[in-house]
Design a protein around this motif. Structure first.
Motif, PDB file in Angstrom:
ATOM      1  N   ILE A  20       0.865  -1.186   0.000  1.00 31.79           N
ATOM      2  CA  ILE A  20       0.000   0.000   0.000  1.00 31.79           C
ATOM      3  C   ILE A  20       0.899   1.232   0.000  1.00 31.79           C
ATOM      4  CG2 ILE A  20      -1.782   1.281   1.238  1.00 31.79           C
ATOM      5  CD1 ILE A  20      -2.588  -1.417   2.533  1.00 31.79           C
ATOM      6  N   SER A  21       0.933   1.961  -1.096  1.00 32.62           N
ATOM      7  CA  SER A  21       1.801   3.131  -1.224  1.00 32.62           C
ATOM      8  C   SER A  21       1.071   4.382  -0.758  1.00 32.62           C
ATOM      9  CB  SER A  21       2.273   3.310  -2.668  1.00 32.62           C
ATOM     10  OG  SER A  21       3.065   4.478  -2.789  1.00 32.62           O
ATOM     11  N   PHE A  22       1.404   4.844   0.427  1.00 30.15           N
ATOM     12  CA  PHE A  22       0.724   6.024   0.958  1.00 30.15           C
ATOM     13  C   PHE A  22       1.107   7.287   0.203  1.00 30.15           C
ATOM     14  CE2 PHE A  22      -0.232   3.196   4.429  1.00 30.15           C
ATOM     15  CZ  PHE A  22      -1.498   3.627   4.836  1.00 30.15           C
ATOM     16  N   ALA A  23       2.308   7.322  -0.359  1.00 27.99           N
ATOM     17  CA  ALA A  23       2.706   8.495  -1.148  1.00 27.99           C
ATOM     18  C   ALA A  23       1.748   8.696  -2.316  1.00 27.99           C
ATOM     19  CB  ALA A  23       4.134   8.321  -1.658  1.00 27.99           C
ATOM     20  N   ILE A  24       1.389   7.609  -2.974  1.00 25.73           N
ATOM     21  CA  ILE A  24       0.494   7.700  -4.123  1.00 25.73           C
ATOM     22  C   ILE A  24      -0.939   7.939  -3.675  1.00 25.73           C
ATOM     23  CG2 ILE A  24      -0.430   6.438  -6.101  1.00 25.73           C
ATOM     24  CD1 ILE A  24       2.271   4.967  -6.266  1.00 25.73           C
ATOM     25  N   ILE A  25      -1.367   7.228  -2.636  1.00 26.28           N
ATOM     26  CA  ILE A  25      -2.738   7.352  -2.153  1.00 26.28           C
ATOM     27  C   ILE A  25      -3.001   8.752  -1.612  1.00 26.28           C
ATOM     28  CG2 ILE A  25      -4.363   6.559  -0.389  1.00 26.28           C
ATOM     29  CD1 ILE A  25      -3.097   3.764  -0.710  1.00 26.28           C
ATOM     30  N   SER A  27      -1.345  11.485  -2.294  1.00 25.33           N
ATOM     31  CA  SER A  27      -1.274  12.451  -3.396  1.00 25.33           C
ATOM     32  C   SER A  27      -2.565  12.472  -4.198  1.00 25.33           C
ATOM     33  CB  SER A  27      -0.085  12.120  -4.310  1.00 25.33           C
ATOM     34  OG  SER A  27       1.145  12.288  -3.626  1.00 25.33           O
ATOM     35  N   ARG A  28      -3.117  11.292  -4.472  1.00 22.18           N
ATOM     36  CA  ARG A  28      -4.380  11.242  -5.217  1.00 22.18           C
ATOM     37  C   ARG A  28      -5.513  11.856  -4.402  1.00 22.18           C
ATOM     38  NH1 ARG A  28      -4.163   5.047  -7.723  1.00 22.18           N
ATOM     39  NH2 ARG A  28      -2.531   5.463  -9.286  1.00 22.18           N
ATOM     40  N   ALA A  45       8.006   9.793   1.390  1.00 26.35           N
ATOM     41  CA  ALA A  45       7.729  11.053   2.059  1.00 26.35           C
ATOM     42  C   ALA A  45       8.695  12.160   1.646  1.00 26.35           C
ATOM     43  CB  ALA A  45       7.785  10.854   3.577  1.00 26.35           C
ATOM     44  N   THR A  46       9.981  11.835   1.468  1.00 29.81           N
ATOM     45  CA  THR A  46      10.959  12.861   1.101  1.00 29.81           C
ATOM     46  C   THR A  46      10.629  13.479  -0.245  1.00 29.81           C
ATOM     47  OG1 THR A  46      12.694  11.732   2.343  1.00 29.81           O
ATOM     48  CG2 THR A  46      13.400  13.313   0.695  1.00 29.81           C
ATOM     49  N   ASN A  47      10.245  12.640  -1.205  1.00 29.70           N
ATOM     50  CA  ASN A  47       9.917  13.185  -2.529  1.00 29.70           C
ATOM     51  C   ASN A  47       8.592  13.940  -2.501  1.00 29.70           C
ATOM     52  OD1 ASN A  47      10.799  13.497  -5.250  1.00 29.70           O
ATOM     53  ND2 ASN A  47       9.174  12.104  -5.896  1.00 29.70           N
ATOM     54  N   VAL A  48       7.617  13.464  -1.738  1.00 31.94           N
ATOM     55  CA  VAL A  48       6.348  14.186  -1.610  1.00 31.94           C
ATOM     56  C   VAL A  48       6.596  15.576  -1.018  1.00 31.94           C
ATOM     57  CG1 VAL A  48       4.107  14.238  -0.432  1.00 31.94           C
ATOM     58  CG2 VAL A  48       4.930  12.109  -1.449  1.00 31.94           C
ATOM     59  N   LEU A  49       7.568  15.667  -0.090  1.00 32.76           N
ATOM     60  CA  LEU A  49       7.898  16.959   0.500  1.00 32.76           C
ATOM     61  C   LEU A  49       8.380  17.952  -0.553  1.00 32.76           C
ATOM     62  CD1 LEU A  49       8.180  18.600   3.111  1.00 32.76           C
ATOM     63  CD2 LEU A  49      10.495  17.675   3.353  1.00 32.76           C
ATOM     64  N   ARG A  50       8.982  17.442  -1.618  1.00 33.27           N
ATOM     65  CA  ARG A  50       9.461  18.314  -2.690  1.00 33.27           C
ATOM     66  C   ARG A  50       8.318  19.025  -3.410  1.00 33.27           C
ATOM     67  NH1 ARG A  50      13.773  14.005  -4.153  1.00 33.27           N
ATOM     68  NH2 ARG A  50      15.632  14.946  -3.250  1.00 33.27           N
ATOM     69  N   SER A  51       7.111  18.521  -3.248  1.00 31.10           N
ATOM     70  CA  SER A  51       5.956  19.173  -3.868  1.00 31.10           C
ATOM     71  C   SER A  51       5.608  20.461  -3.140  1.00 31.10           C
ATOM     72  CB  SER A  51       4.744  18.236  -3.837  1.00 31.10           C
ATOM     73  OG  SER A  51       4.271  18.084  -2.496  1.00 31.10           O
ATOM     74  N   PHE A  59       1.591  12.885   6.221  1.00 32.37           N
ATOM     75  CA  PHE A  59       0.656  11.759   6.134  1.00 32.37           C
ATOM     76  C   PHE A  59       1.338  10.538   5.502  1.00 32.37           C
ATOM     77  CE2 PHE A  59      -3.194  14.822   5.954  1.00 32.37           C
ATOM     78  CZ  PHE A  59      -3.227  14.854   7.348  1.00 32.37           C
ATOM     79  N   THR A  60       2.157  10.793   4.490  1.00 32.44           N
ATOM     80  CA  THR A  60       2.885   9.700   3.837  1.00 32.44           C
ATOM     81  C   THR A  60       3.841   9.043   4.818  1.00 32.44           C
ATOM     82  OG1 THR A  60       2.742  10.775   1.675  1.00 32.44           O
ATOM     83  CG2 THR A  60       4.462   9.118   1.960  1.00 32.44           C
ATOM     84  N   LEU A  61       4.584   9.864   5.550  1.00 30.96           N
ATOM     85  CA  LEU A  61       5.540   9.351   6.529  1.00 30.96           C
ATOM     86  C   LEU A  61       4.849   8.504   7.593  1.00 30.96           C
ATOM     87  CD1 LEU A  61       8.440   9.370   7.695  1.00 30.96           C
ATOM     88  CD2 LEU A  61       7.784  11.423   8.964  1.00 30.96           C
ATOM     89  N   LEU A  62       3.744   9.018   8.116  1.00 29.45           N
ATOM     90  CA  LEU A  62       3.018   8.291   9.154  1.00 29.45           C
ATOM     91  C   LEU A  62       2.443   6.982   8.616  1.00 29.45           C
ATOM     92  CD1 LEU A  62       1.119  11.219  10.940  1.00 29.45           C
ATOM     93  CD2 LEU A  62       3.071   9.912  11.805  1.00 29.45           C
TER      94      LEU A  62
END
Length: 205
Positions: A20-25, A27-28, A45-51, A59-62
């Motif tokens: 289950i990829s929380f980064a993708i979920i 983000s969507r 989480a690190t790449n999502v932070l770049r957004s 949320f991704t990290l958790l």
């Protein structure tokens, strides 16, 4: 269900939880771009932070951390031996790295590994997190912090979790997986092109 089958089911379930990829979920859900389409392309989480969306990164990290916590806590609560705990610990991280739900294109596994290590032994998990935090604060390089923390994990496990060979084997395997997933980052670090935490760049994190 036969008792002998249950631990095998738990290992498979751990892999599926990891997938289950929380980064993708996240983000969507928050109507953001797919994290695989910008920055490093890594769904973490690190790449999502770049957004620039700190809440999404949190949320991704958790979510990714809780995957590791849930998988290991479940098999521990059911009273299985260290060998099965170790198998579940590895399976949930493998699921995150090669998720069946997302064409086996997953993240680096750092947050999920943190959750796993905290559940295997809180002293070990805390010690590895301190190593990551110190390196991250000193360099602002998430990848370098992850690599150093991964290298330190088996050594810390040897001293903090003695006489549990299956757990040590799991930590060693997890460290090897984390380092392998960061091999491109190592190249970037040596070339001086690695992106720093929160920086909107195209280097791999």
């Amino acid at each position: 269900m036969p008792p002998a089958v249950l631990p095998i089911v738990l290992v498979i379930a751990a892999y599926l939880i990891g997938s289950i990829s929380f980064a993708i979920i996240v983000s969507r859900t928050m109507r953001m771009a797919d994290p695989r389409s910008y920055g490093s392309g890594n769904p973490g989480a690190t790449n999502v932070l770049r957004s620039g969306k700190k809440k999404a990164a949190l949320f991704t990290l958790l979510g990714d951390t809780l995957k590791g916590v849930l998988a290991v806590a479940t098999v521990q609560q059911l009273g299985f031996a260290d060998e099965w705990i170790a198998a579940v610990a590895i399976a949930v991280i493998v699921g995150h790295m090669w998720p069946i739900f997302f064409r086996f294109q997953g993240g680096k596994g750092v947050a999920t590994a943190a959750g796993v290590l905290l559940m295997l032994d809180w002293k070990l998990g805390l010690a590895v997190l301190v190593v990551w935090l110190l390196v991250a604060l000193a360099t602002r390089l998430s990848s370098l912090a992850a690599i150093v923390a991964a290298i330190s994990a088996p050594l810390l496990c040897h001293f903090l979790v003695p006489n549990r060979p299956a757990i040590f084997g799991a930590v060693l395997a997890i460290a090897a997986l984390l380092i392998q997933r960061h091999k491109r980052n190592l190249i970037n670090l040596l070339a001086g092109t690695e992106g720093k935490i929160g920086q909107s760049v195209k280097a791999n994190d």
